[in-house]
Design an enzyme around this catalytic site. Sequence first.
Site, PDB file in Angstrom:
ATOM      1  CG  HIS A 142     -44.377  56.897  -5.359  1.00  0.00           C
ATOM      2  ND1 HIS A 142     -43.735  58.360  -5.009  1.00  0.00           N
ATOM      3  CD2 HIS A 142     -43.400  56.283  -5.972  1.00  0.00           C
ATOM      4  CE1 HIS A 142     -42.700  58.247  -5.215  1.00  0.00           C
ATOM      5  NE2 HIS A 142     -42.096  57.221  -6.165  1.00  0.00           N
ATOM      6  CG  ASP A 149     -39.873  59.555  -7.478  1.00  0.00           C
ATOM      7  OD1 ASP A 149     -39.611  58.546  -6.701  1.00  0.00           O
ATOM      8  OD2 ASP A 149     -40.435  59.408  -8.454  1.00  0.00           O
ATOM      9  CD  GLU A 207     -37.209  53.825  -9.753  1.00  0.00           C
ATOM     10  OE1 GLU A 207     -37.608  54.738  -8.660  1.00  0.00           O
ATOM     11  OE2 GLU A 207     -37.458  53.291 -10.469  1.00  0.00           O
ATOM     12  CG  HIS A 210     -38.454  55.185  -5.345  1.00  0.00           C
ATOM     13  ND1 HIS A 210     -39.714  55.352  -5.854  1.00  0.00           N
ATOM     14  CD2 HIS A 210     -38.326  54.343  -3.921  1.00  0.00           C
ATOM     15  CE1 HIS A 210     -40.403  54.653  -4.713  1.00  0.00           C
ATOM     16  NE2 HIS A 210     -39.803  54.120  -3.872  1.00  0.00           N
TER      17      HIS A 210
HETATM   18  C1  LIG Z   1     -41.689  55.789 -11.949  1.00  0.00           C
HETATM   19  C2  LIG Z   1     -40.581  56.048 -10.883  1.00  0.00           C
HETATM   20  N1  LIG Z   1     -40.216  57.419 -10.777  1.00  0.00           N
HETATM   21  C3  LIG Z   1     -40.835  55.215  -9.710  1.00  0.00           C
HETATM   22  O1  LIG Z   1     -41.263  56.096  -8.659  1.00  0.00           O
HETATM   23  N2  LIG Z   1     -40.502  53.829  -9.494  1.00  0.00           N
HETATM   24  C4  LIG Z   1     -40.911  53.133  -8.613  1.00  0.00           C
HETATM   25  C5  LIG Z   1     -40.372  51.833  -8.664  1.00  0.00           C
HETATM   26  C6  LIG Z   1     -42.512  53.125  -8.327  1.00  0.00           C
HETATM   27  O2  LIG Z   1     -43.183  53.314  -9.121  1.00  0.00           O
HETATM   28  O3  LIG Z   1     -42.845  52.904  -7.099  1.00  0.00           O
HETATM   29 ZN   LIG Z   2     -40.459  56.779  -6.892  1.00  0.00          ZN
END
Ligand SMILES: C[C@@H](N)C(=O)N[C@H](C)C(=O)O
Ligand SMILES: [Zn+2]
Length: 229
Positions: A142, A149, A207, A210
């Site tokens: 990110h 997400d 996830e 994601h």
């Molecule tokens: C926190 C969650 N929404 C997310 O994006 N997790 C991944 C592992 C990240 O933080 O990159």
């Molecule tokens: Zn994410």
Amino acid sequence: MEFKPYYMPNSESKYLALRKSWAFCAIAIISSCATKPPLETGTFTPSELVELQRLDPTIQLDIRYATPHNFMGRPLYPQARAFLQRPAAEALAQVNADLKPLGYRLLVFDGYRPWRITKMMWDSTPPEKREFVADPRKGSRHNRGCAVDLTLCDLATGREIEMPGTYDEMSPRSYIAYAGGTAAQREARDLLRRLMETHGFTVLPAEWWHYDYKDWKSYPIQNVPFEKL
Ligand SMILES: C[C@@H](N)C(=O)N[C@H](C)C(=O)O
Ligand SMILES: [Zn+2]
């Protein structure tokens, strides 16, 4: 009366001063490691973060980190906006276009995330749940503007489609391979995955929401706040 020395022999005061300055340096080094993104070397593609709503206003947003309705329980972003690097944003718009004839569109929870927010998430997450947050020493995809997400929503009503688990749920129901839930929930999750993969994204095994864009390695980790984009 208690005797309080106000004078110290020269060598002892020098020793104490030295110890203090070492302690100060150590604290400064530790805290600078902890509050700065990791140093990356090499050449990167210049960042071109694009606002999703400008590129495709039919992508729906629910930027949870700009509200208290997220796993941290408080707003982390000052603005409810979503950005991705241009090629990732364009690929996402194609996914959205592919969904329309099926009666769905994309609902985005998060895109580019400044590094300091990743750090806050990591620090607030208990060690046994950290498979659901990125380690700030490595940075999150990110932070590179190359992870998103998201979920599906109904094209006509805008209602979120049920998945086997909820966004940011820190349980096995979030695993992409989770075999529970209803057949309809698993079908929706797998449809999202199929279309995202068709357009160059890869799902995170832990996830279902994601996705990383294929060229994430070529973009640098950034810590620019939304207000400056
Ligand atoms: C926190 C969650 N929404 C997310 O994006 N997790 C991944 C592992 C990240 O933080 O990159
Ligand atoms: Zn994410």
